[in-house]
Write an enzyme that holds these catalytic residues in place. Structure first.
Site, PDB file in Angstrom:
ATOM      1  N   ASN A  10       0.857  -1.192   0.000  1.00  0.00           N
ATOM      2  CA  ASN A  10       0.000   0.000   0.000  1.00  0.00           C
ATOM      3  C   ASN A  10       0.896   1.245   0.000  1.00  0.00           C
ATOM      4  O   ASN A  10       1.696   1.438   0.921  1.00  0.00           O
ATOM      5  CB  ASN A  10      -0.890  -0.048   1.251  1.00  0.00           C
ATOM      6  CG  ASN A  10      -1.826   1.124   1.326  1.00  0.00           C
ATOM      7  OD1 ASN A  10      -1.413   2.253   1.105  1.00  0.00           O
ATOM      8  ND2 ASN A  10      -3.079   0.880   1.660  1.00  0.00           N
ATOM      9  N   HIS A  13       0.974   6.193   1.865  1.00  0.00           N
ATOM     10  CA  HIS A  13       1.702   7.145   2.705  1.00  0.00           C
ATOM     11  C   HIS A  13       2.925   7.752   2.024  1.00  0.00           C
ATOM     12  O   HIS A  13       3.516   8.693   2.548  1.00  0.00           O
ATOM     13  CB  HIS A  13       1.999   6.530   4.075  1.00  0.00           C
ATOM     14  CG  HIS A  13       0.708   6.273   4.791  1.00  0.00           C
ATOM     15  ND1 HIS A  13      -0.177   7.290   5.088  1.00  0.00           N
ATOM     16  CD2 HIS A  13       0.097   5.129   5.157  1.00  0.00           C
ATOM     17  CE1 HIS A  13      -1.259   6.777   5.646  1.00  0.00           C
ATOM     18  NE2 HIS A  13      -1.122   5.467   5.702  1.00  0.00           N
ATOM     19  N   HIS A  46      -5.596   3.657  -1.785  1.00  0.00           N
ATOM     20  CA  HIS A  46      -6.925   4.061  -1.313  1.00  0.00           C
ATOM     21  C   HIS A  46      -7.179   5.500  -1.755  1.00  0.00           C
ATOM     22  O   HIS A  46      -6.513   6.429  -1.285  1.00  0.00           O
ATOM     23  CB  HIS A  46      -6.940   3.945   0.217  1.00  0.00           C
ATOM     24  CG  HIS A  46      -8.266   4.257   0.852  1.00  0.00           C
ATOM     25  ND1 HIS A  46      -8.451   4.197   2.213  1.00  0.00           N
ATOM     26  CD2 HIS A  46      -9.473   4.616   0.336  1.00  0.00           C
ATOM     27  CE1 HIS A  46      -9.709   4.517   2.491  1.00  0.00           C
ATOM     28  NE2 HIS A  46     -10.342   4.783   1.375  1.00  0.00           N
ATOM     29  N   ARG A  48      -9.237   8.297  -1.178  1.00  0.00           N
ATOM     30  CA  ARG A  48     -10.215   8.722  -0.173  1.00  0.00           C
ATOM     31  C   ARG A  48     -11.057   9.864  -0.713  1.00  0.00           C
ATOM     32  O   ARG A  48     -10.612  10.638  -1.570  1.00  0.00           O
ATOM     33  CB  ARG A  48      -9.511   9.159   1.120  1.00  0.00           C
ATOM     34  CG  ARG A  48      -8.810   8.025   1.831  1.00  0.00           C
ATOM     35  CD  ARG A  48      -8.274   8.480   3.179  1.00  0.00           C
ATOM     36  NE  ARG A  48      -9.337   8.627   4.133  1.00  0.00           N
ATOM     37  CZ  ARG A  48      -9.590   7.775   5.126  1.00  0.00           C
ATOM     38  NH1 ARG A  48      -8.832   6.715   5.314  1.00  0.00           N
ATOM     39  NH2 ARG A  48     -10.592   7.991   5.942  1.00  0.00           N
ATOM     40  N   ARG A  52      -6.820  12.931   0.728  1.00  0.00           N
ATOM     41  CA  ARG A  52      -5.729  13.367   1.620  1.00  0.00           C
ATOM     42  C   ARG A  52      -4.381  12.765   1.227  1.00  0.00           C
ATOM     43  O   ARG A  52      -3.346  13.286   1.603  1.00  0.00           O
ATOM     44  CB  ARG A  52      -6.054  13.039   3.081  1.00  0.00           C
ATOM     45  CG  ARG A  52      -6.011  11.581   3.396  1.00  0.00           C
ATOM     46  CD  ARG A  52      -6.217  11.322   4.867  1.00  0.00           C
ATOM     47  NE  ARG A  52      -7.584  11.587   5.287  1.00  0.00           N
ATOM     48  CZ  ARG A  52      -8.115  11.045   6.372  1.00  0.00           C
ATOM     49  NH1 ARG A  52      -7.399  10.243   7.141  1.00  0.00           N
ATOM     50  NH2 ARG A  52      -9.357  11.295   6.704  1.00  0.00           N
ATOM     51  N   GLU A  73      -8.646   0.553  -3.256  1.00  0.00           N
ATOM     52  CA  GLU A  73      -9.477   0.635  -2.044  1.00  0.00           C
ATOM     53  C   GLU A  73     -10.430   1.800  -2.193  1.00  0.00           C
ATOM     54  O   GLU A  73     -10.011   2.919  -2.524  1.00  0.00           O
ATOM     55  CB  GLU A  73      -8.591   0.872  -0.822  1.00  0.00           C
ATOM     56  CG  GLU A  73      -7.880  -0.364  -0.351  1.00  0.00           C
ATOM     57  CD  GLU A  73      -7.100  -0.075   0.922  1.00  0.00           C
ATOM     58  OE1 GLU A  73      -7.307   0.976   1.548  1.00  0.00           O
ATOM     59  OE2 GLU A  73      -6.268  -0.906   1.268  1.00  0.00           O
ATOM     60  N   THR A 104      -8.315   3.795   8.328  1.00  0.00           N
ATOM     61  CA  THR A 104      -9.521   2.964   8.337  1.00  0.00           C
ATOM     62  C   THR A 104      -9.630   2.272   9.695  1.00  0.00           C
ATOM     63  O   THR A 104      -8.844   1.394  10.021  1.00  0.00           O
ATOM     64  CB  THR A 104      -9.441   1.925   7.191  1.00  0.00           C
ATOM     65  OG1 THR A 104      -9.009   2.610   6.008  1.00  0.00           O
ATOM     66  CG2 THR A 104     -10.773   1.280   6.946  1.00  0.00           C
ATOM     67  N   GLU A 154     -11.210  -9.232   3.046  1.00  0.00           N
ATOM     68  CA  GLU A 154      -9.937  -8.869   3.676  1.00  0.00           C
ATOM     69  C   GLU A 154     -10.232  -8.678   5.153  1.00  0.00           C
ATOM     70  O   GLU A 154     -11.103  -7.871   5.525  1.00  0.00           O
ATOM     71  CB  GLU A 154      -9.335  -7.589   3.066  1.00  0.00           C
ATOM     72  CG  GLU A 154      -8.004  -7.264   3.756  1.00  0.00           C
ATOM     73  CD  GLU A 154      -7.187  -6.188   3.057  1.00  0.00           C
ATOM     74  OE1 GLU A 154      -7.295  -6.039   1.827  1.00  0.00           O
ATOM     75  OE2 GLU A 154      -6.426  -5.510   3.778  1.00  0.00           O
ATOM     76  N   HIS A 193      -3.828  -4.353   7.692  1.00  0.00           N
ATOM     77  CA  HIS A 193      -3.922  -3.208   8.593  1.00  0.00           C
ATOM     78  C   HIS A 193      -3.042  -3.391   9.829  1.00  0.00           C
ATOM     79  O   HIS A 193      -3.291  -4.243  10.663  1.00  0.00           O
ATOM     80  CB  HIS A 193      -5.361  -2.887   9.030  1.00  0.00           C
ATOM     81  CG  HIS A 193      -5.486  -1.439   9.410  1.00  0.00           C
ATOM     82  ND1 HIS A 193      -5.881  -0.466   8.517  1.00  0.00           N
ATOM     83  CD2 HIS A 193      -5.185  -0.792  10.550  1.00  0.00           C
ATOM     84  CE1 HIS A 193      -5.859   0.702   9.108  1.00  0.00           C
ATOM     85  NE2 HIS A 193      -5.430   0.534  10.342  1.00  0.00           N
TER      86      HIS A 193
HETATM   87  N1  PXP Z   1      -5.880  -3.053   3.890  1.00  0.00           N
HETATM   88  C1  PXP Z   1      -6.841  -2.109   3.950  1.00  0.00           C
HETATM   89  C2  PXP Z   1      -8.206  -2.456   3.466  1.00  0.00           C
HETATM   90  C3  PXP Z   1      -6.553  -0.810   4.429  1.00  0.00           C
HETATM   91  O1  PXP Z   1      -7.522   0.116   4.488  1.00  0.00           O
HETATM   92  C4  PXP Z   1      -5.234  -0.508   4.817  1.00  0.00           C
HETATM   93  C5  PXP Z   1      -4.896   0.870   5.307  1.00  0.00           C
HETATM   94  O2  PXP Z   1      -5.132   1.795   4.339  1.00  0.00           O
HETATM   95  C6  PXP Z   1      -4.268  -1.510   4.707  1.00  0.00           C
HETATM   96  C7  PXP Z   1      -4.618  -2.783   4.266  1.00  0.00           C
HETATM   97  C8  PXP Z   1      -2.832  -1.262   5.049  1.00  0.00           C
HETATM   98  O3  PXP Z   1      -2.742  -0.964   6.404  1.00  0.00           O
HETATM   99  P1  PXP Z   1      -1.361  -0.410   6.975  1.00  0.00           P
HETATM  100  O4  PXP Z   1      -1.081   0.850   6.236  1.00  0.00           O
HETATM  101  O5  PXP Z   1      -1.643  -0.215   8.424  1.00  0.00           O
HETATM  102  O6  PXP Z   1      -0.335  -1.467   6.706  1.00  0.00           O
END
Ligand code: PXP
Length: 246
Positions: A10, A13, A46, A48, A52, A73, A104, A154, A193
């Site tokens: 992901n 960030h 994602h 959003r 952001r 996402e 999330t 998931e 997550h």
């Molecule tokens: N899976 C989903 C559905 C998420 O919303 C997120 C966070 O955006 C992640 C995985 C990844 O989580 P993390 O950034 O905490 O590793």
């Protein structure tokens, strides 16, 4: 023979850091390409409602420039549905979204939300997009996902990652039970997550989990060791854990 375990990186960030200064650096699409080089099987992003981190043009470029599947996402809104149908990513993960949350914060309630979610899952599936729903590791929620016709769930593993001691053991047992139930009812099971080097191995060792989606920790760790090293280390921990569960 163990089921392979995919890693979805992901890159949200990377965009968070870029947006802090409003420019173009660091580029999340370059990060996605590096993630693929380091062993990612797919990229997760994602978009959003408040934009952001990831932007609309990031999604376009991820679709056009990265040669691994995109897991898009999205909240179940008409705006996001239109964007998904415009790109037809490999997969779409439906997540709950609140403007005021930092990330999330929990799974989608697919039982109480059945009627609202059904049209989105139906339309995305008919467009050839593999739909997953992001839910708590809860048997009722898994049955709710099945009732919606989503082929993939998931599991939100944040409560396991954020707890310690006996609480963590209890949270982990919920994930194990949920992954077993997903298999029984014919759902592909993913998890994500909050996963870190310290928490990934037990989840990766659950043999019926097909994919982990990991972001925040990898991007943070990249500050110290570089993105490629951070992803390679995560990949190695996942693969070792999966191999040891044979
Ligand atoms: N899976 C989903 C559905 C998420 O919303 C997120 C966070 O955006 C992640 C995985 C990844 O989580 P993390 O950034 O905490 O590793």
């Amino acid at each position: 023979m163990n089921m392979p375990l995919r890693l979805g990186v992901n890159i949200d960030h990377v965009a968070t850091i870029r947006n802090a200064r409003g420019g173009i650096h660091p580029d999340p699409v370059d990060a996605a390409k590096l993630a693929v080089k380091a062993g990612a099987d797919g990229i997760t992003a994602h978009l959003r409602e408040d934009r952001r981190h990831i932007s609309d043009s990031d999604i376009t470029r991820l679709c056009n420039e990265v040669d691994k599947p995109l897991n898009f996402e999205m909240a179940a809104t008409d705006e996001m549905l239109e964007i998904a149908l415009g790109h037809v990513p490999h997969a779409a993960c439906i997540v709950p979204e609140k403007r005021e949350e930092r990330t999330t914060e929990g799974g989608l309630n697919v039982v109480s939300g059945h009627n609202r979610l059904m049209p989105y899952i139906d339309v995305l599936g008919k467009a050839g997009i593999r739909v997953s729903v992001f839910i708590e590791p809860d048997i009722g929620q898994l049955d709710g996902a099945k009732a919606l016709g989503a082929p993939v769930v998931e599991l939100h593993v944040g409560a396991y990652c954020d707890s310690t001691g006996g609480d963590q053991e209890r949270e982990f047992a919920r994930i194990v039970a949920a992954a077993a139930h997903a298999e029984e009812i014919g759902l592909e099971c993913h998890a994500g997550h909050g996963l870190t080097f310290d928490t990934v191995a037990p989840v990766a060792a659950i043999p019926t989990i097909a994919e982990l989606n990991i972001g925040h920790f990898l991007i943070g760790e990249a500050i110290f060791t570089g993105l490629e090293n951070s992803i390679r280390s995560m990949r190695r921990l996942m693969d070792e854990a999966r191999a040891s569960s044979a």
